[in-house]
Design an enzyme around this catalytic site. Structure first.
Site, short mmCIF file in Angstrom:
data_model
loop_
_atom_site.label_atom_id
_atom_site.label_comp_id
_atom_site.label_asym_id
_atom_site.label_seq_id
_atom_site.Cartn_x
_atom_site.Cartn_y
_atom_site.Cartn_z
N HIS A 265 -25.12 -1.25 -3.36
CA HIS A 265 -23.81 -1.31 -2.34
C HIS A 265 -24.63 -0.37 -1.14
O HIS A 265 -25.41 0.43 -1.42
CB HIS A 265 -22.62 -0.69 -3.06
CG HIS A 265 -21.69 -0.87 -2.00
ND1 HIS A 265 -21.46 0.05 -0.86
CD2 HIS A 265 -20.67 -1.53 -1.99
CE1 HIS A 265 -20.15 -0.17 -0.35
NE2 HIS A 265 -19.74 -1.24 -1.04
N ASP B 7 -24.02 5.54 -9.23
CA ASP B 7 -22.85 4.89 -8.66
C ASP B 7 -22.12 4.24 -9.53
O ASP B 7 -22.18 3.27 -10.09
CB ASP B 7 -23.31 3.92 -7.36
CG ASP B 7 -22.11 3.30 -6.65
OD1 ASP B 7 -21.23 3.19 -7.19
OD2 ASP B 7 -22.48 2.40 -5.70
N GLN C 297 -18.05 0.75 -9.81
CA GLN C 297 -17.57 -0.52 -10.69
C GLN C 297 -17.63 -0.22 -12.14
O GLN C 297 -17.25 -1.21 -12.82
CB GLN C 297 -18.40 -1.66 -10.12
CG GLN C 297 -18.55 -2.34 -8.81
CD GLN C 297 -16.94 -2.66 -8.20
OE1 GLN C 297 -16.18 -2.87 -9.13
NE2 GLN C 297 -16.76 -2.52 -6.97
N LYS D 159 -10.13 1.91 -6.89
CA LYS D 159 -10.74 0.83 -7.43
C LYS D 159 -10.38 0.93 -8.97
O LYS D 159 -10.42 0.10 -9.74
CB LYS D 159 -12.22 0.61 -7.49
CG LYS D 159 -13.02 0.61 -6.18
CD LYS D 159 -14.37 0.17 -6.13
CE LYS D 159 -15.09 0.07 -4.89
NZ LYS D 159 -14.76 -0.93 -3.98
N CYS E 53 -21.08 -5.79 0.99
CA CYS E 53 -21.82 -4.55 1.36
C CYS E 53 -22.91 -4.50 0.57
O CYS E 53 -23.48 -3.46 0.22
CB CYS E 53 -20.84 -3.49 1.26
SG CYS E 53 -19.35 -3.18 2.22
C1 LIG Z 1 -21.00 -0.29 -6.20
C2 LIG Z 1 -20.32 0.23 -5.41
N1 LIG Z 1 -20.56 1.40 -4.62
C3 LIG Z 1 -19.90 2.01 -3.57
C4 LIG Z 1 -18.91 1.39 -3.33
C5 LIG Z 1 -18.38 2.24 -1.98
O1 LIG Z 1 -16.85 2.74 -2.45
P1 LIG Z 1 -15.82 3.25 -1.27
O2 LIG Z 1 -15.80 2.16 -0.18
O3 LIG Z 1 -14.69 3.59 -2.14
O4 LIG Z 1 -16.44 4.57 -0.79
C6 LIG Z 1 -18.38 0.17 -3.72
C7 LIG Z 1 -17.06 -0.39 -3.14
O5 LIG Z 1 -16.96 -1.22 -2.50
C8 LIG Z 1 -18.85 -0.32 -4.80
O6 LIG Z 1 -18.65 -1.53 -5.18
#
Ligand SMILES: Cc1ncc(COP(=O)(O)O)c(C=O)c1O
Lengths: 410, 140
Positions: A121, A198, A201, A224, A364
């Site tokens: 991401h 990270d 998910q 989430k 993203c």
């Molecule tokens: C794998 C992963 N990393 C990071 C994020 C970023 O999370 P947030 O937008 O809550 O900071 C997301 C969410 O979209 C994600 O799916």
């Protein structure tokens, strides 16, 4: 777990969208909230709100207690050795940036390497790009297998004595693949590198035990996992948190302030400059209670069943391309696909007209989209309140979209 | 909300058979992306004596974004820049759901339905954003 009972806890699901019952299949972007979380926020604001760690009045003590209790609950949820290793942040993005600033920029230097994958991401990619530019370190990408999985052999190839940091998603938000982060953490440690996971998910969908993974840092988002927006977590090993400098300076995080110098509180408070995310943390604790009552293993199995069912059903529609590993055991909670050469936006609009919410776009993860050679994809993601009937509705609507565009395009 | 209001036949026709697609030698070049969804457009404009003499586009994106780009090129080709800017204003107003004289918009009126799909408005306006940027560049 009785899904129909669970659904009753989610007021938002009891509505019609465009004349159809809402089928919410976008939990990977953000999950819905149970009444218990909404009530916890309401209760806090109606009876206990005040600033924390400050006044000596009763409300101040109650708010502080509730906030610190939230930290303990979250720590237990991920099996952190202590609550002091849980820092409340705005979410995964902020958590990862805190590691990039407090650890990578402070301790990496020219010639060092940061190992990651092109499937990350943007939140687990751009902060490392920026840290690399600032320090002279370089990024090293582990290539993906054709099905989007990461092979341990490739990771072994990529990691060397130059590696100082390995950053990887536990579960990919595009392909849903579960990465072997425990094994990769062990490889990273062999060369003295830190492992940043990270967990955006994974933490919502499966039991995650930071001591078992032996990761150095874990980042995840409250929104989430049934919690409110605006709160997330950074877990870190004590030895790193103790030597890291704070990211933000100001109130709450200081110990002694002199005119020309100051000292900081201990971890985790030194990382929580300013009035913290009090209500958010309390809401997240309520979410953690809710998830724990059901049991993360239960939830993992439920999400897995739906993912396997959706994979099988979607593949049965001629013209549907599904991305990611064939074997549903390598996946968690979501299915990403395209329909013929119809753009995912167009597919999503048809689904929305039938009350079905999915994600369409690049998720993203622009580098990964380039590898898949598609400008965008559609993604259906599942959570504890979804049913097989939701999957059936999805698949029926995908068929409708196919007919609609085949007709419209003559 | 009816899908047929959005995916009108004219729109699908432009999507399948885009007009003025391709490159131009010289002229003004504007590349625009919609970072939230990945739609891309590369617009080429030839403006002489205050008139849009020629226009071409290339891009990738959903049916609405590509059809809108194609329809935009037809609407502005050969028009004075002042008129083009007026048309742009009228088109944006239509996207916001405001009442616009259908005569002023001509064929573009077919995109009227997009205003009822808030998530898709940015798809339809991408090409117009590129156009607005292009005609306001210093003349070559
Ligand atoms: C794998 C992963 N990393 C990071 C994020 C970023 O999370 P947030 O937008 O809550 O900071 C997301 C969410 O979209 C994600 O799916």
């Amino acid at each position: 777990m009785n899904v129909l009972e669970v659904r009753k806890d989610f007021p938002i699901l009891q509505q019609q969208i465009n004349g159809h019952p809402l089928v919410y299949l976008d939990s990977a972007a953000s999950s819905q909230k149970p009444r218990q979380v909404i009530e916890a926020l309401k209760h806090y604001y109606e009876t206990n709100h005040s600033n924390v760690h400050r006044g000596v009045h009763t409300l101040g003590s109650r708010a502080t207690e509730a906030y610190e209790l939230a930290r303990e609950k979250v720590a237990r949820f991920i099996n952190a050795p202590s609550a002091e290793q849980v820092i409340f942040t705005r979410g995964t993005t902020e958590s990862l940036n805190m590691v990039a600033y407090g650890y990578a920029r402070a301790f990496l230097k020219e010639g060092d390497e940061i190992v990651l994958t092109p499937a990350e991401h943007h939140a687990n990619l751009v902060p490392w790009q920026q840290a690399a530019k600032a320090t002279g370190a370089t990024l090293k990408y582990v290539p993906l297998q054709p099905d989007g999985t990461v092979s341990l052999d490739d990771v072994k190839q990529a990691i060397s004595s130059k590696t100082k940091l390995v950053a990887m998603a536990h579960v990919s938000n595009v392909l849903g693949t579960i990465n072997p982060v425990k094994e990769i953490a062990a490889m990273a440690h062999q060369v003295g590198a830190v492992m940043v996971v990270d967990g955006a998910q994974s933490v919502p969908h499966m039991p995650v035990d930071v001591q078992d993974l032996d990761c150095d840092f874990l980042a995840f988002s409250g929104h989430k996992m049934l919690g409110p927006t605006g709160v997330g977590v950074l877990y870190g090993k004590r030895k790193w948190l103790d030597i890291m400098e704070p990211t933000y300076f100001g109130g709450e995080m200081i110990d002694v302030v002199e005119l020309y110098d100051s000292t900081w509180k201990d971890t985790p408070w030194k990382f929580e400059g300013g009035t913290p995310i009090i209500a958010g943390a309390i809401g997240l604790a309520a979410a953690v209670d809710y998830l724990s009552d059901i049991g993360m293993e239960e939830i993992r199995q439920h999400d897995h069943r739906l993912t396997a069912y959706a994979l099988e059903q979607l593949k049965s529609v001629e013209g549907v391309t599904v991305y990611g590993p064939e074997d549903s055991r390598q996946r968690c909670g979501l299915v990403t696909f395209n329909l013929l050469s119809i753009h995912a936006h167009d597919v999503s609009t048809v689904l929305d007209s039938e009350g079905i919410a999915i994600r369409a776009g690049h998720h993203c993860a622009q580098p990964l989209m380039r590898i898949l050679k598609v400008p965008s994809t559609a993604r259906a993601s599942f959570y504890l309140y979804n049913t097989e009937a939701d999957v059936d509705a999805l698949v029926a609507s995908v068929r409708t979209a196919k007919e609609f565009f085949q007709h419209a395009l003559g | 909300m009816h899908l047929d209001d959005l995916y009108r036949q004219v729109i699908m026709d432009h999507y399948q058979h885009p007009r003025n697609q391709g490159e131009l030698d010289g002229g003004i070049k504007v590349d625009l992306k919609n970072p939230s969804c990945g739609d891309e457009i590369s617009l080429r404009l030839k403006v002489e004596d205050g008139i849009v003499r020629d226009v071409r586009f290339q891009g990738s994106g959903c049916s609405i974004s590509m059809a809108s780009a194609s329809m935009m090129t037809e609407a502005v080709k050969g028009q004075p820049v002042d008129k083009v800017l007026e048309l742009n204003k009228a088109f944006r107003a239509m996207m916001k759901g405001e009442d616009v004289d259908p005569d002023e918009l001509g064929d573009l009126e077919a995109l009227h339905g997009v205003s009822k799909f808030p998530a898709r408005i940015k798809c339809a306006t991408l090409a117009w954003q590129a156009l607005e940027k292009g005609v306001q560049e210093p003349r070559q």
